[in-house]
Design an enzyme around this catalytic site. Structure first.
Site, PDB file in Angstrom:
ATOM      1  CG  ASP A 115      -0.205   0.053   2.536  1.00  0.00           C
ATOM      2  OD1 ASP A 115       1.020  -0.209   2.542  1.00  0.00           O
ATOM      3  OD2 ASP A 115      -0.845   0.334   3.563  1.00  0.00           O
ATOM      4  CD  GLU A 116       5.058   3.740   2.755  1.00  0.00           C
ATOM      5  OE1 GLU A 116       4.381   4.302   3.634  1.00  0.00           O
ATOM      6  OE2 GLU A 116       6.164   3.219   2.978  1.00  0.00           O
TER       7      GLU A 116
END
Length: 424
Positions: A115-116
């Site tokens: 998610d990053e």
């Protein structure tokens, strides 16, 4: 991405928007479809076990429930919160969507997990342009375009972006205006936006370092910036003390790493109750088989093979044991992985109860890399053979070192542990 796992689940269950929701349950916490078309959801108050919270919505965070917190503790803080099971396959699918959406605008990306990501906008057309009286208008417009792309590609998920001169500051800035934030900072913004932050907010200042700083009267990033570099080095060593000074002043020259190879791939699970190798043999066998099958699927998805197979066991006294076995050739086959893990298991004393079980594969390579190694080994063998004039014929590797037999059933009736006798 903002509360990523929880946000993905809210796309599936929109009726939960605005409610405290916790992700971290098991299959038994799957929502129940009712005859009238509505759903019945599990609540934290009914949870019993040793699980941990994977993530939570912002409403749950307002009640004190955060990632990595024990689920029983979370239940005490927010008993009415909805509990949903984890669905990593779904999260990975949405992760691929959001990264592809970013790559359409800015293709130079460092992947930092599901998610990053870090993005280099330096050479993207328009990034250096001023818009009206805003010298940063061009890069701000690019960031907005990325946010819109992500939202469109994922069906409504939001992300928070920090645009700064380097990775350290961008990590900090991306957290300042969550959720759905866009923060653009220059070095001139350090005193007003970065220095008031708690020292612990800086990625690289862990709990122990933060406690040592606090004991010295240093609590914020600004406090660190006001310390002399020599003083920090005196108290924290040349390397870390110097880094603290650089970090407080926003200095970070790390480039983006746009390609990385995984060191290992693993799967593990913590049990709701301690399990015994003999009395719970059937349950353990099923769990271990499932872990090996998921590990094989992960290897196949990544397009790699593992030559070293290992196990991880955590006992009821929280002591951990690991064992490894290097195979004659790498594999992504679930049955081979399971048999190799069984061989590792024979080398562990299983007289204590187990609370965690895991399998992993390391010494990773692609099938092409393995083929190239085999070809190179064959060429070297030919070269050595040509130099040995009059020597006896070389024994084939298979005859020199027979492949191990993995016929021992995992937690099966023929294991040494089955009669209660610990293995050596």
């Amino acid at each position: 991405m903002d509360a990523f796992y929880a946000s993905v689940e809210l796309l599936r269950y929109p009726e939960l928007r605005g409610l405290p929701v916790v992700i971290g349950g098991g299959r038994r916490h799957q929502p129940e479809q009712l005859p009238d078309g509505t759903r019945r959801f599990s609540r934290l108050r009914d949870y019993a076990g040793r699980g941990v919270v994977t993530t939570s919505t912002y409403e749950a965070r307002d009640l004190g429930v955060f990632s990595a917190m024990g689920t029983m503790k979370a239940a005490a803080l927010a008993p009415d919160a909805v509990l949903l099971p984890v669905d990593f396959e779904r999260y990975r699918a949405y992760s691929r969507r959001f990264k592809a959406a970013v790559a359409e605008v800015a293709p130079v990306i460092e992947d930092r997990g599901i998610d990053e990501i870090y993005i280099d906008l330096t050479e993207v057309p328009g990034a250096q342009d001023a818009v009206g009286h805003d010298p940063l208008g061009g890069v701000r417009a690019l960031a907005l375009e990325i946010k819109n792309n992500v939202q469109r590609a994922t069906g409504g998920l939001t992300c928070s972006i920090g645009v700064t001169p380097n990775k350290l500051l961008s990590k900090l800035a991306s957290e300042l205006d969550k959720p759905d934030g866009l923060t653009v900072l220059t070095m001139d913004d350090l005193p007003t936006r970065i220095w008031p932050l708690a020292a612990r907010k800086v990625n690289g200042i862990g709990p122990k370092a933060a406690a040592r700083l606090a004991a010295l009267g240093v609590h914020t990033v600004g406090d660190i910036a006001r310390c002399e570099r020599a003083w920090l080095i005196e108290h924290f060593g040349r390397s870390y003390g110097g880094w603290l000074n650089d970090a407080a002043w926003g200095r970070d020259d790390r480039p983006l790493s746009t390609h990385s190879e995984p060191v290992s791939v693993s799967n593990e699970t913590t049990f709701d109750r301690d399990l015994h190798a003999v009395r719970d043999r059937a349950q353990l066998g099923g769990i271990f088989t499932g872990l090996c099958e998921r590990l094989a699927a992960d290897l196949a998805r990544k397009g790699v093979l593992g030559q070293t197979i290992g196990i991880k066991l955590r006992f009821d006294d929280f002591k951990t044991a690991t064992r490894d076995l290097t195979l004659p050739e790498p594999t992504a086959d679930a049955a081979v992985i399971r048999r190799a893990a069984g061989e590792c298991l024979k080398r562990v004393d299983l007289s204590r109860r187990l609370r965690l079980l895991g399998v992993r594969a390391s010494k990773l390579m692609t099938p092409g890399e393995w083929a190239a190694r085999q070809q190179r080994a064959a060429e070297l063998a030919d070269q050595r053979a040509s130099r040995r004039r009059g020597a006896s014929p070389a024994v084939p590797p298979a005859a020199q070192e027979p492949r191990a037999s993995y016929d021992l059933p995992l937690f099966g009736p023929d294991t040494p542990e089955a009669d209660g006798t610990p293995s050596s």
